[in-house]
Design a protein around this motif. Structure first.
Motif, PDB file in Angstrom:
ATOM      1  N   ASN A 166      28.311  39.099  37.029  1.00  0.00           N
ATOM      2  CA  ASN A 166      27.463  37.854  36.316  1.00  0.00           C
ATOM      3  C   ASN A 166      28.258  36.582  35.870  1.00  0.00           C
ATOM      4  N   ARG A 167      29.838  36.973  35.783  1.00  0.00           N
ATOM      5  CA  ARG A 167      30.467  35.294  35.639  1.00  0.00           C
ATOM      6  C   ARG A 167      30.502  35.612  37.225  1.00  0.00           C
ATOM      7  N   LEU A 168      30.639  36.082  37.866  1.00  0.00           N
ATOM      8  CA  LEU A 168      30.764  35.118  38.859  1.00  0.00           C
ATOM      9  C   LEU A 168      29.277  34.467  39.485  1.00  0.00           C
ATOM     10  N   ARG A 169      28.717  34.751  39.676  1.00  0.00           N
ATOM     11  CA  ARG A 169      27.416  34.350  40.307  1.00  0.00           C
ATOM     12  C   ARG A 169      27.147  33.159  39.527  1.00  0.00           C
ATOM     13  N   MET A 178      29.760  31.462  37.574  1.00  0.00           N
ATOM     14  CA  MET A 178      30.897  29.952  38.178  1.00  0.00           C
ATOM     15  C   MET A 178      30.045  29.538  39.143  1.00  0.00           C
ATOM     16  N   ALA A 179      29.708  30.287  39.953  1.00  0.00           N
ATOM     17  CA  ALA A 179      28.862  29.399  40.973  1.00  0.00           C
ATOM     18  C   ALA A 179      27.746  28.504  40.864  1.00  0.00           C
ATOM     19  N   THR A 180      27.322  29.222  40.138  1.00  0.00           N
ATOM     20  CA  THR A 180      26.011  28.121  39.884  1.00  0.00           C
ATOM     21  C   THR A 180      25.441  26.700  38.432  1.00  0.00           C
ATOM     22  N   GLN A 181      26.413  27.339  37.761  1.00  0.00           N
ATOM     23  CA  GLN A 181      26.325  26.921  36.179  1.00  0.00           C
ATOM     24  C   GLN A 181      27.437  26.099  35.737  1.00  0.00           C
ATOM     25  N   GLN A 227      28.010  25.942  29.876  1.00  0.00           N
ATOM     26  CA  GLN A 227      26.780  27.374  29.937  1.00  0.00           C
ATOM     27  C   GLN A 227      27.951  28.124  30.066  1.00  0.00           C
ATOM     28  N   GLY A 240      36.271  30.821  33.068  1.00  0.00           N
ATOM     29  CA  GLY A 240      36.566  30.117  34.668  1.00  0.00           C
ATOM     30  C   GLY A 240      36.821  27.790  34.511  1.00  0.00           C
ATOM     31  N   GLN A 291      21.632  38.502  43.964  1.00  0.00           N
ATOM     32  CA  GLN A 291      21.485  38.798  42.258  1.00  0.00           C
ATOM     33  C   GLN A 291      20.759  37.532  41.593  1.00  0.00           C
ATOM     34  N   LEU A 313      36.674  36.257  41.058  1.00  0.00           N
ATOM     35  CA  LEU A 313      36.381  35.254  40.137  1.00  0.00           C
ATOM     36  C   LEU A 313      37.859  34.847  39.761  1.00  0.00           C
ATOM     37  N   MET A 329      38.240  32.276  41.971  1.00  0.00           N
ATOM     38  CA  MET A 329      37.041  30.754  41.858  1.00  0.00           C
ATOM     39  C   MET A 329      37.853  29.980  40.644  1.00  0.00           C
ATOM     40  N   ALA A 330      38.421  30.203  39.809  1.00  0.00           N
ATOM     41  CA  ALA A 330      39.390  29.665  38.886  1.00  0.00           C
ATOM     42  C   ALA A 330      40.374  28.874  39.425  1.00  0.00           C
TER      43      ALA A 330
END
Lengths: 242, 242
Positions: A150-153, A155-158, A162, A199, B73, B152, B155-156
């Protein structure tokens, strides 16, 4: 475990009760839970004590009974990040016993803590003798995987706002208060911890936390953060306006 | 499983061999692996077929024998992301049987594929009767967790270029070619897949892939991507220059 920092105790009644409440022994008869507790070593550690270090051979599995633990990982490029805070009732350092055999991160207490642990031999034997324990571990690791995905998603989209809201809501959930509107996060947080969990930069996280404190969404009580309006925080996490 | 898209077969010799090679039955005697294979259903699916949908009650655990599967997802905010590509020999949709009981993502074939699956009842019974299977699942889920945590952290802390390099190296590893310098990624990839795995935009990913193809680091062979210099890609992932 660092030298001279830990104090071993024979599990007290409280400790046995805390171990019997772990997800690890869910669905097992009380005598098995008590057996699991009898195999545990309990260390009482001060704030900032190292529990294990990244790259060390995994020799024990751990659970936080009281307090909190920071899991930090250093990448091959030298960059460090907070992967997770471990709250009371949660396990850590468990998976390495079943995979490559090395801890993938550093674990360090974030406040004075009581840490239960089991030797690799005892822990593997428990999973072989009580398959329900292995199934419970799959559930715990699977839940952890779902959270990180969830956190990975996110990071990419929010937006950073958020993601900070999501990080705080995850900590609220770990603190055991998912229903109440006003809930204390029972883990001491530095602004840097929030930044790394979300992140984002220390600057962005600090500014956001200050803004939310100013409008009364957050408050500080001793070292702890109090979420004063969890529903509002949930709306922000969904991308709504403050 | 979608309607009219699947064709069930009694496991062939090849299928039994592929199931006996899964990490799921590692360390178990051949007769147990054969028993596990005998409980499997095998579906032959065309490209783009749905295997399960996010939010559906988890009823089966899956493994890719031939082909590839996309795990996507959708967040509560409606944003969608590719969580992982599943390569031959890898399992998916397994954890949901042990946690909340709902699939946390959509699974869809990325090419024509042979998919093995087990009913929830059979799968849970296998883990109860053969604790080594449960331990193997903990290892697989733990490995998955370590991968996602690495992504993750990347990403950061890392540039888009590094993250794209890491995404390709992970796919190389999933394709089973970790040693060779020149290695084909056996999973058909759209540029959008690479962008989502690396957590970057389609524009950035496309530009980077084109630049690497131009200097001979990457090539296309049929639908597949070929990494022509894995060591160079590793140096880029570490933050070095092309």
């Amino acid at each position: 475990m660092g030298h001279g920092m830990s104090e071993q105790k024979t599990p007290s009644q409280n400790t046995v009760r805390a171990i019997c409440a772990l997800g690890l022994v869910k669905g097992l008869p009380p005598e098995v839970a008590t057996h699991v507790a009898s195999l545990a070593r309990v260390d009482v550690l001060p704030d900032g004590a190292g529990v294990f270090t990244q790259g060390a051979v995994a020799q024990r599995a751990y659970a936080v009974l009281v307090g909190a633990v920071r899991i930090r990982q250093i990448g091959s490029d030298g960059a460090q990040a907070l992967m997770r805070m471990i709250a009371p009732g949660e396990m850590f350092g468990t998976v390495a016993l079943f995979t490559e055999g090395y801890y993938p991160a550093d674990a360090e207490t974030a406040m004075s803590s009581h840490i239960a642990s089991w030797s690799k031999a005892d822990f593997i034997a428990l999973t072989m003798n009580f398959p329900q324990i292995a199934i419970n571990i799959i559930g715990m690791v699977g839940q952890r995987l779902a959270n990180v995905q969830n956190r990975l998603r996110e990071m990419a989209t929010q937006s950073a706002e958020q993601r900070i809201a999501h990080a705080l809501l995850m900590l609220v959930e770990q603190s055991g208060a998912v229903q109440a509107e006003v809930c204390e996060i029972c883990i001491p947080l530095r602004r840097r911890d929030v930044a790394e969990l979300a992140g984002t930069t220390l600057y962005t996280a600090s500014r956001q936390l200050a803004a939310w404190e100013k409008v009364g969404l957050l408050a500080r009580s001793r070292q702890m953060l109090v979420v004063r309006d969890a529903n509002r925080l949930r709306r922000i996490a969904q991308g709504g306006l403050l």
